[in-house]
Design an enzyme around this catalytic site. Structure first.
Site, short mmCIF file in Angstrom:
data_model
loop_
_atom_site.label_atom_id
_atom_site.label_comp_id
_atom_site.label_asym_id
_atom_site.label_seq_id
_atom_site.Cartn_x
_atom_site.Cartn_y
_atom_site.Cartn_z
N ILE A 26 45.48 37.40 44.23
CA ILE A 26 45.60 38.79 45.05
C ILE A 26 45.08 38.75 46.51
O ILE A 26 45.80 39.28 47.28
CB ILE A 26 45.29 39.78 44.10
CG1 ILE A 26 46.12 39.97 42.91
CG2 ILE A 26 45.35 41.22 45.08
CD1 ILE A 26 45.76 41.00 41.89
N ASN A 97 37.80 42.72 46.71
CA ASN A 97 38.77 42.17 45.89
C ASN A 97 38.03 41.11 44.77
O ASN A 97 38.46 40.82 43.85
CB ASN A 97 39.96 41.51 46.43
CG ASN A 97 40.80 40.47 45.52
OD1 ASN A 97 41.32 41.00 44.35
ND2 ASN A 97 40.62 39.25 45.56
N TYR A 160 34.28 43.33 30.57
CA TYR A 160 35.26 43.36 32.07
C TYR A 160 35.72 44.62 32.34
O TYR A 160 35.69 45.32 33.50
CB TYR A 160 36.11 42.34 31.62
CG TYR A 160 37.09 42.04 32.88
CD1 TYR A 160 36.79 41.45 34.20
CD2 TYR A 160 38.62 42.65 33.08
CE1 TYR A 160 37.82 41.43 35.23
CE2 TYR A 160 39.52 42.67 34.01
CZ TYR A 160 39.05 42.06 35.08
OH TYR A 160 39.87 41.85 36.25
N LYS A 164 35.05 47.31 35.60
CA LYS A 164 36.16 47.71 36.27
C LYS A 164 36.48 49.18 36.24
O LYS A 164 37.02 49.86 37.47
CB LYS A 164 37.67 47.03 36.02
CG LYS A 164 37.69 45.27 36.51
CD LYS A 164 37.60 45.29 37.99
CE LYS A 164 37.87 43.81 38.34
NZ LYS A 164 37.88 43.64 39.61
N ILE A 193 48.82 40.22 36.48
CA ILE A 193 49.34 39.80 37.82
C ILE A 193 49.36 38.12 37.34
O ILE A 193 48.08 37.67 37.17
CB ILE A 193 48.69 40.20 38.89
CG1 ILE A 193 48.56 41.82 38.84
CG2 ILE A 193 49.15 39.33 40.23
CD1 ILE A 193 49.89 42.35 38.91
N THR A 195 48.28 35.01 38.43
CA THR A 195 47.53 34.38 39.12
C THR A 195 46.72 33.24 38.50
O THR A 195 46.93 32.98 37.24
CB THR A 195 46.37 35.41 39.75
OG1 THR A 195 45.50 35.98 38.60
CG2 THR A 195 46.84 36.25 40.58
#
Length: 258
Positions: A26, A97, A160, A164, A193, A195
């Site tokens: 991203i 990010n 996690y 976040k 996403i 990635t």
């Protein structure tokens, strides 16, 4: 090229944006979009090799500064900000990010896991913004990167998700704190996403297919799906938007697939 495309190509001329976690995924997608729109970008990340490769993909270093940085290390952040000051002088935007995670059940997590994930995903984001403040121009924009796991529990994602989940709250407080300077602060919250990080977590095409099947729109997201939203929030086109969270997940959190 249409008039609208021509406008977008010019809207970041002369502006500089810091992107942490900018070597891939991203972050790299956002850097590509910003350079297409005329910006200079400062890319920070832990891997020197990835940053160098990113700079090549972005067309060389005329508009790119790369700075190996561990955002959980305040000394590294100080060196990053000094490098940006020396190269570009000021900042017009920040995309915080950088992130990391560990997929493990609660009983399996260690203190080292906790310190690493919280250190990058929450502490690192907070101090990235704090350290950037002296360079940020009045009227600039800050975007934080959260995650769908802030809204939907996952057995192997407690640490996690918690790291976040703090970011939308931090966004609202920073937006209030920095409003007197006209600095806007918003959060993007991506879903699944596709990635390198997602590939590492899923491990196989079969598991990625399970992830895809959870998405109402029927596909995994692309880095550009998030990058386009980041570009909007960093631009003057979002000049009356602050303290908000934009969920970019194909309906993962809010919709049941048909």
């Amino acid at each position: 090229m249409s008039a609208g495309d021509n406008y977008r190509m010019r809207e970041f001329d002369g502006k500089t944006v810091l992107i942490t976690g900018g070597g891939s995924g991203i972050g790299l997608g956002a850097a590509r979009r910003l350079i297409e729109a005329g910006a200079n970008v400062a890319l920070a990340g832990r891997s020197t090799e990835r940053l160098e490769q990113a700079a090549k993909e972005l067309g060389g270093k005329d508009h790119v500064l790369t700075a190996p940085t561990d955002v959980s290390d305040l000394g590294d952040l100080d060196r990053l900000i000094a490098a940006i000051r020396d190269r570009f002088g000021t900042l017009d935007g920040v995309f915080a990010n950088a992130g990391t995670g560990v997929a493990a059940r609660t009983a399996e997590l260690s203190e080292a896991d906790f310190d690493r994930v919280i250190g990058t995903n929450l502490k690192g984001v907070f101090f990235t913004v704090q350290k950037a403040l002296p360079l940020l121009a009045d009227g600039s924009s800050v975007v934080l990167n959260s995650s769908w796991t802030a809204h939907r529990g996952m057995a192997a994602g407690s640490l996690y998700g918690a790291s976040k989940a703090g970011l939308p709250s931090l966004t609202r407080s920073l937006a209030s704190d920095l409003a007197e300077r006209g600095i806007r602060v918003n959060t993007v919250t991506p879903g699944h996403i596709h990635t390198e990080m997602l590939e590492a977590i899923t491990g196989s095409d079969e598991v990625r297919e399970i992830f895809r099947s959870q998405v109402a729109l029927g596909r995994l997201g692309r880095p550009d799906d998030v990058a386009d939203a980041v570009l909007f929030l960093l631009s003057s086109r979002s000049s009356y938007i602050t303290g908000q969270e934009l969920v970019i997940d194909g309906g993962l959190v809010s919709c049941v697939p048909s």
